[in-house]
Design a protein around this motif. Structure first.
Motif: not given
Length: 468
Positions: A320-330, A370-375, A439-447
């Motif tokens: 997350v520090t290197r690439f940002g939360p969006r890419r890591v979460a997706f 993913g939980t780290v990226a979302g947090s 359920c995963i689709a909800v997270g993809v929308a968040g990304c």
């Protein structure tokens, strides 16, 4: 100010508390079959043991964050610890199913006060920047591990000591933290008007209960009744928004939803709650009811999920520090989806190392990172005056997602099962595993709402150039 070394000791204490709370939400899933055998429940009523906790927890978290901001975060943290320990004792000594459900509701209410105060202390202890990101990464990793380690710890405890001890083990932890909290933690309060939005807390909690009840009862209810309950839930959510707009001290200041990072991060967090709790509940049923394994063996079988989540959460923090939360979460969501796809191939004759081992390992890897990226996405840019509310909202997202995920996937499995043979049960569980993709689709929308790392850097350059 807190010294550099002391703040990390404080973080360790707070993470221990967060781990205990999240663990308590997941560890009970292992003990559900034992609890159902020893206590009296109505048909399907045992599901309210995990869901009742999640509903009260998630529904009151926002109020808990507000209370922490106004009355003092350390003071509320200690009070929450005492209430959580006392309600854990009540759960262990429960004499009937109804008594346990009520005690679990009280325990969830205590957690709703305790967790946001702990997380807001983390945010006020560490200033915005790399140290806060690191602290939030550690916090998110601890929570993610707590959500998956329940099966590993719960199996031996349930079979060796009895299901009561999954609640009793909270008591010494609470006492230890109560003793150390005044030494390691500083107190703080959020600025603003004093007041508690009780009407907001009641309407949002009632809306959540109506939603989960509609999902739980859907397989055995008429379509008309289910639709009425869903409409009631939607009406209560609308009423909650109206209350917040008119309140002088809103439970959730609607202005915070202008932040794409906060909204996107919370959608990702909801998605992980849906998937983590939902998949764990279904896999517990598959292992203990379809395969007939003991709670201890189930714990060992699912240990790989927790191990993968631990390793991935550590790696995820650096990613997350290197690439940002969006890419890591997706990427993490897609990895978790691949794991659930493997689980859809399970049969009553499946070898553990043939399918389940790899499915749980892959899913755990996605969950940990993913939980780290979302947090980090939902909390990293929150101003200090809103830290309690934002902390409560982020934690509520995970718990509400968990309660809905258990109800949703359980209802899908029940509706897809014809008969009570292991083969029939397994068919229903396979359909539920496939439904995890929704359920995963909800997270993809968040990304999609998060700003990419390159876009964020360009925005920062523009701001800095304007300032000069």
């Amino acid at each position: 100010m807190v010294t550099e070394s002391k703040r990390w000791f404080a973080l360790a204490l707070l993470c221990l508390t967060g781990f205990m709370i999240i663990l308590d939400a997941s560890i009970v899933l292992v003990a559900v079959p034992s609890i159902e055998r020893e206590l009296t429940f109505s048909t399907g009523g045992v599901q309210w043991v995990p869901s009742g906790y999640g509903l009260m927890f998630g529904g009151l978290l926002l109020l808990g964050g507000r209370i922490a901001d106004l009355l003092g975060r350390r003071r509320v943290f200690i009070a929450g610890l005492l209430l959580f320990g006392a309600s854990s004792l009540l759960c262990g000594f429960a004499w009937s199913g109804d008594a346990l459900v009520l005690a679990r509701g009280l325990q969830g209410a205590a957690a709703a006060v305790l967790l946001p105060s702990a997380l807001s202390i983390v945010m006020t202890t560490f200033p915005a920047g790399p140290d806060r990101n690191k602290a939030l990464g550690i916090w998110g990793a601890t929570s993610g591990v707590g959500g998956t380690a329940g099966s590993l710890i719960g199996g031996p405890v349930t079979d060796g000591l009895g299901w009561q001890w999954i609640f009793f083990i909270n008591v010494p932890v609470c006492l230890l933290v109560v003793v150390l909290a005044p030494v390691l933690l500083l107190d703080s309060r959020g600025p603003g008007r004093r007041g508690f939005d009780v009407a907001g807390a009641i309407t949002v909690t009632a809306a959540l209960i109506a939603l989960v009840y509609a999902v739980v009862e859907a397989p055995a209810s008429s379509v008309g009744r289910t639709v009425v309950l869903l409409l009631l839930s939607a009406l209560l959510f609308g009423l909650f928004v109206l209350v917040e707009q008119r309140s002088t001290a809103p439970l959730v200041p609607l202005r915070i939803f202008r932040s794409r990072a906060l909204v996107g991060g919370n959608l990702i967090t909801i998605s992980w709650g849906l998937t983590a709790f939902g998949l764990n509940f279904i896999y517990t049923q598959y292992a203990q009811l379809a395969l007939g394994v003991s709670a201890v063996r189930y714990g060992l079988m699912s240990a790989v999920l927790a191990a993968a989540a631990v390793v991935a959460s550590m790696i995820g923090q650096h990613l997350v520090t290197r690439f940002g939360p969006r890419r890591v979460a997706f990427a993490s969501l897609l990895v978790a989806g691949a794991g659930t796809t493997v689980m859809t191939r399970l049969t009553v004759d499946s070898s553990y190392f043939e399918l389940a081992f790899w499915g749980l390992t892959i899913f755990g890897a996605g969950l940990g990172a993913g939980t780290v990226a979302g947090s980090i996405a939902s909390l990293s840019d929150v101003p200090s005056e809103d830290s309690g509310v934002a902390s409560g909202l982020q934690s509520a997202s995970f718990q509400i997602g968990g309660a809905v995920g258990i109800a949703l996937l359980s209802a899908i499995a029940t509706a897809s099962t014809t008969g009570s043979t292991p083969a029939a049960l397994t068919h229903g569980y396979r359909v539920a595993f496939l439904a995890v993709w929704a359920c995963i689709a909800v997270g993809v929308a968040g990304c999609g709402l998060l700003i990419s790392r390159s876009a964020a850097d360009r925005h920062l350059e523009v701001v800095n150039g304007s300032a000069q």
